[in-house]
Design a protein around this motif. Structure first.
Motif: not given
Length: 425
Positions: A310, A312, A314, A330, A397, A417, A425
């Motif tokens: 995964w 993430r 930000t 992505r 995370y 994400s 999100p």
């Protein structure tokens, strides 16, 4: 006359003179060619007819110099590409890997003893057809009655994204086979092997001609068709040790390998490791030594289970990313994860390794810079990563993760994400 050809410096290699030097040399040639003591010296300024012809000649010389500099760089493995890189690889008997399909580990349920054969078909939610790679008997893999696990490959080659829990339709109806599902994303396939991938494999395979070393074994197995990821862990001590979460027997090795045929891997171990070397793992494979009266050699290898990786990203507070920006981030991160990002040059994230989240800053920023409408994103505040079968909580995370030798990390755009600081999100 100033030189217009390439100049070789033993310390730095070939280099070309600058444009001003080349032009002055060509202009001097013209002045000498048209010299007449009874006439003015030929005017070679760029605004004159002679000057324009000189400029055209200089352009041709610079184009020739650029081609020769490019040619000289192709003899360096670190910078060669295309057919030149293929030629350097063939010195080591390596050929560029062709396009390969995405491979998905699926969990099957049904009647105990039901055989799901090689070639059985299933389908993903996106409409992709997948083919069973290895025959499996339901209920015989230690998971309890009525369950089994095997791998499927997408029927079309290339980097086709298969999200977790998207393979749930059975196409080949087999009595006793009830359901199919994939808890983790598919290990992304690829197009033709990239320059960075091929060079990393060439460098690792230099030891393939040796015998007895882990480098020799790694290089040989990594070059086998269908092998997507491999790591060879060695223990030279007497007692078993734990490395990257797996047991390596004393005076032995543990070969962690995802993909590839058992028989080919067994042959590689037989040819590259000395007799008497112990092997660890969860799968027993066999090689019949034709050069030794078909003697049977049994080895153990570790077949890892897939686990979702995964990411993430930000974005800075106040950002308003577009759908195109989110999709680009992505895709760029997924490409970098699998070693397919030619700009970053990062190797594939794989077994038994430590991964830092900072490696994904470059592809994320590169994805944004490639879009003309980038004003929706103010900045990238942080990139964090996690390993988990299902969607991890915020606390899971981190800036780095250590991947075990029995875990094959897989990454889908669905496990990446993009969130805005202080927002949803």
């Amino acid at each position: 006359m100033a030189r217009s050809g390439l100049i070789f410096d033993p310390a730095s290699g070939l280099y070309a003179p600058d444009t001003a030097q080349i032009r002055e040399g060509v202009a001097e040639d013209w002045r000498q060619a048209f010299f007449d003591p009874d006439l003015p010296v030929l005017d070679t300024e760029p605004t004159t007819p002679a000057g324009q012809l000189i400029d055209a000649q200089v352009a041709e010389i610079e184009a020739k110099n650029a081609e020769l500099l490019f040619l000289s760089s192709m003899f360096q493995p670190g910078s060669s590409e295309g057919r030149w890189q293929d030629a350097l690889g063939y010195i080591y008997f390596l050929r560029r890997k062709l396009d390969e399909p995405t491979v998905v580990t699926c969990q099957l349920t049904g009647l105990n003893g039901t055989v799901v054969p090689y070639g059985a078909l299933v389908q993903s939610a996106e409409g992709h057809t997948l083919i069973c790679n290895r025959a499996v008997t339901i209920g015989q893999d230690g998971k309890g009655a009525g369950a089994a696990e095997t791998t499927f490959r997408v029927s079309d080659n290339g980097p086709i994204d298969i999200a977790p829990h998207s393979v749930q339709s059975i196409v080949t109806v087999i009595p006793g086979w009830d359901t199919v599902d994939n808890a983790a994303a598919g290990a992304l396939g690829r197009d033709l092997e990239t320059r960075a991938e091929f060079e990393a494999r060439r460098a690792a395979s230099v030891a393939a001609n040796a015998h007895g070393s882990t480098g020799a074994l790694y290089g040989t197995i990594a070059d086998l068709p269908g092998v997507l990821d491999v790591q060879v862990l060695e223990n030279i001590g007497q007692n078993p040790v734990i490395k990257y979460g797996v047991t390596v027997p004393g005076h032995g090795i543990t070969v962690c390998v995802y993909g590839g045929e058992d028989a080919a891997i067994a042959e590689a171990i037989y040819s590259k490791k000395d007799n008497g070397c112990d092997t660890g793992g969860n799968t027993t494979i066999m090689h019949l030594a034709a050069d030794y009266h078909n003697a049977a050699y049994e080895y153990r290898i570790l077949r890892p289970v897939t686990i979702n990786f995964w990411v993430r990203v930000t974005l800075g507070a106040g950002s308003a990313p577009t759908e195109a920006q989110i999709a680009a981030i992505r895709q760029a991160i997924q490409q970098d994860f699998y070693g397919l990002n030619t700009q970053s040059g990062n190797a594939r994230v794989g077994l038994a390794s430590t991964v830092y989240a900072s490696r994904f800053y470059c592809p994320a920023l590169g994805a944004l810079s490639s879009l003309s409408a980038s004003d929706g994103v103010k900045s990238i505040q942080s990139v964090e990563i996690a390993l988990a079968a299902n969607a991890p909580g915020a606390a899971a995370y981190a800036a780095l993760v250590t991947i075990r030798g029995d875990q094959e990390p897989v990454c889908s755009t669905a496990t990446i994400s993009v969130v805005v600081a202080g927002g949803a999100p």
